[in-house]
Scaffold this motif. Structure first.
Motif, mmCIF file in Angstrom:
data_model
loop_
_atom_site.group_PDB
_atom_site.id
_atom_site.type_symbol
_atom_site.label_atom_id
_atom_site.label_comp_id
_atom_site.label_asym_id
_atom_site.label_seq_id
_atom_site.Cartn_x
_atom_site.Cartn_y
_atom_site.Cartn_z
ATOM 1 N N ASN A 261 72.258 19.937 49.405
ATOM 2 C CA ASN A 261 73.685 19.949 49.073
ATOM 3 C C ASN A 261 74.030 19.009 47.929
ATOM 4 N N SER A 262 73.039 18.314 47.404
ATOM 5 C CA SER A 262 73.282 17.346 46.339
ATOM 6 C C SER A 262 72.983 17.951 44.971
ATOM 7 N N ASP A 263 73.932 17.805 44.042
ATOM 8 C CA ASP A 263 73.707 18.289 42.674
ATOM 9 C C ASP A 263 72.531 17.568 42.021
ATOM 10 N N MET A 264 72.281 16.335 42.462
ATOM 11 C CA MET A 264 71.199 15.544 41.881
ATOM 12 C C MET A 264 69.817 16.023 42.324
ATOM 13 N N SER A 265 69.770 16.992 43.205
ATOM 14 C CA SER A 265 68.487 17.559 43.649
ATOM 15 C C SER A 265 68.182 18.896 42.978
ATOM 16 N N LYS A 266 69.178 19.492 42.339
ATOM 17 C CA LYS A 266 69.020 20.856 41.818
ATOM 18 C C LYS A 266 67.896 20.962 40.791
ATOM 19 N N GLY A 267 67.803 19.986 39.907
ATOM 20 C CA GLY A 267 66.767 20.022 38.877
ATOM 21 C C GLY A 267 65.374 19.909 39.462
ATOM 22 N N CYS A 268 65.202 19.001 40.434
ATOM 23 C CA CYS A 268 63.898 18.837 41.083
ATOM 24 C C CYS A 268 63.501 20.097 41.831
ATOM 25 N N HIS A 269 64.445 20.675 42.551
ATOM 26 C CA HIS A 269 64.132 21.888 43.305
ATOM 27 C C HIS A 269 63.795 23.048 42.369
ATOM 28 N N LYS A 270 64.467 23.093 41.235
ATOM 29 C CA LYS A 270 64.199 24.145 40.240
ATOM 30 C C LYS A 270 62.755 24.075 39.753
ATOM 31 N N ILE A 271 62.296 22.878 39.373
ATOM 32 C CA ILE A 271 60.937 22.793 38.822
ATOM 33 C C ILE A 271 59.866 22.904 39.913
ATOM 34 N N ILE A 272 60.230 22.545 41.161
ATOM 35 C CA ILE A 272 59.291 22.776 42.269
ATOM 36 C C ILE A 272 59.065 24.275 42.445
ATOM 37 N N LYS A 273 60.154 25.058 42.385
ATOM 38 C CA LYS A 273 60.033 26.511 42.471
ATOM 39 C C LYS A 273 59.180 27.061 41.328
ATOM 40 N N GLU A 274 59.218 26.383 40.185
ATOM 41 C CA GLU A 274 58.495 26.855 39.001
ATOM 42 C C GLU A 274 57.056 26.349 38.957
ATOM 43 N N GLY A 275 56.670 25.526 39.961
ATOM 44 C CA GLY A 275 55.276 25.112 40.018
ATOM 45 C C GLY A 275 55.005 23.624 40.022
ATOM 46 N N ALA A 276 56.044 22.779 39.878
ATOM 47 C CA ALA A 276 55.828 21.336 39.966
ATOM 48 C C ALA A 276 55.354 20.977 41.371
ATOM 49 N N LYS A 277 54.513 19.979 41.479
ATOM 50 C CA LYS A 277 53.994 19.596 42.795
ATOM 51 C C LYS A 277 55.028 18.784 43.553
ATOM 52 N N LEU A 278 55.335 19.221 44.766
ATOM 53 C CA LEU A 278 56.296 18.522 45.618
ATOM 54 C C LEU A 278 55.688 17.211 46.107
ATOM 55 N N VAL A 279 56.460 16.133 46.006
ATOM 56 C CA VAL A 279 55.977 14.803 46.391
ATOM 57 C C VAL A 279 56.727 14.311 47.620
ATOM 58 N N GLU A 280 55.986 14.068 48.691
ATOM 59 C CA GLU A 280 56.542 13.425 49.882
ATOM 60 C C GLU A 280 56.087 11.969 49.971
ATOM 61 N N ASN A 281 54.933 11.662 49.393
ATOM 62 C CA ASN A 281 54.411 10.296 49.355
ATOM 63 C C ASN A 281 53.453 10.194 48.179
ATOM 64 N N ILE A 282 52.977 8.989 47.886
ATOM 65 C CA ILE A 282 52.164 8.841 46.678
ATOM 66 C C ILE A 282 50.800 9.484 46.807
#
Length: 366
Positions: A261-282
């Protein structure tokens, strides 16, 4: 005359770009010879704009070069050209590589370690701030250097997190290194230098600061790094420009997911959908590199070291299991009144165990 002085001279002449220097170098071979060319020979250079040729002739003097070097000396600024040994190895082969770099601090750290870039919003949420500081610190504790752009927001917190570890931090500026911008971060820039970090820029002391400088420097941020981590970004965030450069340069791209629900997450979610690796921890980051596994290392908050009552632990475990929860949802799951839950959440925030992301929505502080 040193080769880097020829680059310094040319790059200080208005209208001469990195591409122009490359054209000249391709034609004359040893670019050091250019300084000894006659005016006629300069005007015979091919594929070079007439105005640029006129400027080369106009400023072809040792006194002009000495004046530039004196200005740099007064500001304690050093410089290297693309052929220098100290020039960042990863940067040499990118598109439009800077012909010359100005720097303050320990430039050697760029070639002597693993560099990872961290970028994101200039208006981060508390969640984004927490992620930037925590992840940069954990990477720094492993001896990894953090690269960012010294901007307000995620950039700043990424530098700060690194400073609290053992790695070094590298700030790439869109202004001259004697004039770090924004002004609010002058203290931070000094702290970077005091901790054996480095400030670098392709802009000299007489360069104008224009908006395009800050998008152009993004190619350097990704260029000197082995990968780019996007912490928090809106759908049209400038941080995504760095991602585009990283992809063009064949670098790894990582993104930290956020509240849907945060606008500040939209860019990250967009590039994750496009293939960026999702990071939960280092671990998700270092798995991509030749670094010893840290699976047995205690990462994150150690709740056992803090004295918490049973209700606090219940809420922590609930958020850990469910992810982000609004306060009303916590009340429903736990079966407590909102007034009491609010008091517990305030206590957990004081311990830095949970953070409010937005609209009374809470998540664990990683």
């Amino acid at each position: 005359m040193e080769l880097k002085d020829v680059y310094l001279w040319l790059k200080s002449i208005r209208g001469i770009s990195n591409k122009t220097i490359q054209k000249i170098e391709n034609e004359v071979g040893n670019i050091k010879k250019l300084f000894d060319f006659s005016d006629k020979e300069i005007y015979h250079l091919k594929n070079i704009n007439l105005n640029i040729k006129q400027n080369i002739v106009k400023y072809k003097s040792h006194s002009y070069l000495d004046n530039i070097k004196e200005k740099l000396h007064k500001e304690n600024i050093n410089y290297i050209c693309i052929h220098d040994e100290k020039y960042p190895n990863n940067l040499k082969n990118i598109y439009d590589a800077p012909s010359i770099l100005y720097y303050k601090g320990n430039v050697n750290i760029i070639n002597n370690g693993l560099n990872l870039a961290m970028v994101g919003s200039r208006k981060p949420t508390r969640y984004g701030i927490s992620c930037a500081k925590t992840i940069s610190n954990q990477l720094s504790e492993m001896g990894i250097n953090i690269v960012s752009g010294l901007a307000i927001g995620i950039d700043s917190y990424s530098h700060v997190g690194c400073l609290n570890g053992v790695g070094k931090t590298i700030a790439v500026l869109g202004s001259s290194v004697h004039n770090p911008l924004p002004k609010q971060n002058i203290y931070l820039s000094n702290e970077i230098l005091e901790n054996d970090g480095v400030l670098i820029s392709e802009y000299g002391v007489d360069s104008y600061v224009i908006p395009s400088n800050f998008s152009n420097r993004n190619r350097i941020i990704s260029g000197i790094s082995e990968g780019v981590i996007v912490v928090e970004a809106a759908k049209k965030s400038g941080a995504l420009i760095t991602v585009e450069f990283a992809l063009d340069q064949g670098k790894n791209v990582f993104a930290i997911p956020g509240n849907i629900n945060s606008d500040m997450s939209k860019g990250c979610h967009k590039i994750i959908k496009e293939g960026a690796k999702l990071v939960e921890n280092i671990e998700d980051i270092i798995d991509e590199y030749n670094i010893n596994s840290i699976k047995d290392k205690n990462i994150g908050k150690n709740y056992a070291n803090i004295s918490l009552n049973e209700d606090c632990i219940k809420i922590i475990n609930l958020i850990k299991h469910k992810g982000c929860l609004q306060i009303d949802e916590i009340c429903d799951y736990i079966g407590m009144e909102i007034k009491y839950v609010n008091t517990i959440l305030n206590e957990l925030e004081l311990y830095d165990l949970v953070i409010e992301t937005n609209n009374k929505t809470y998540s664990l502080n990683i």
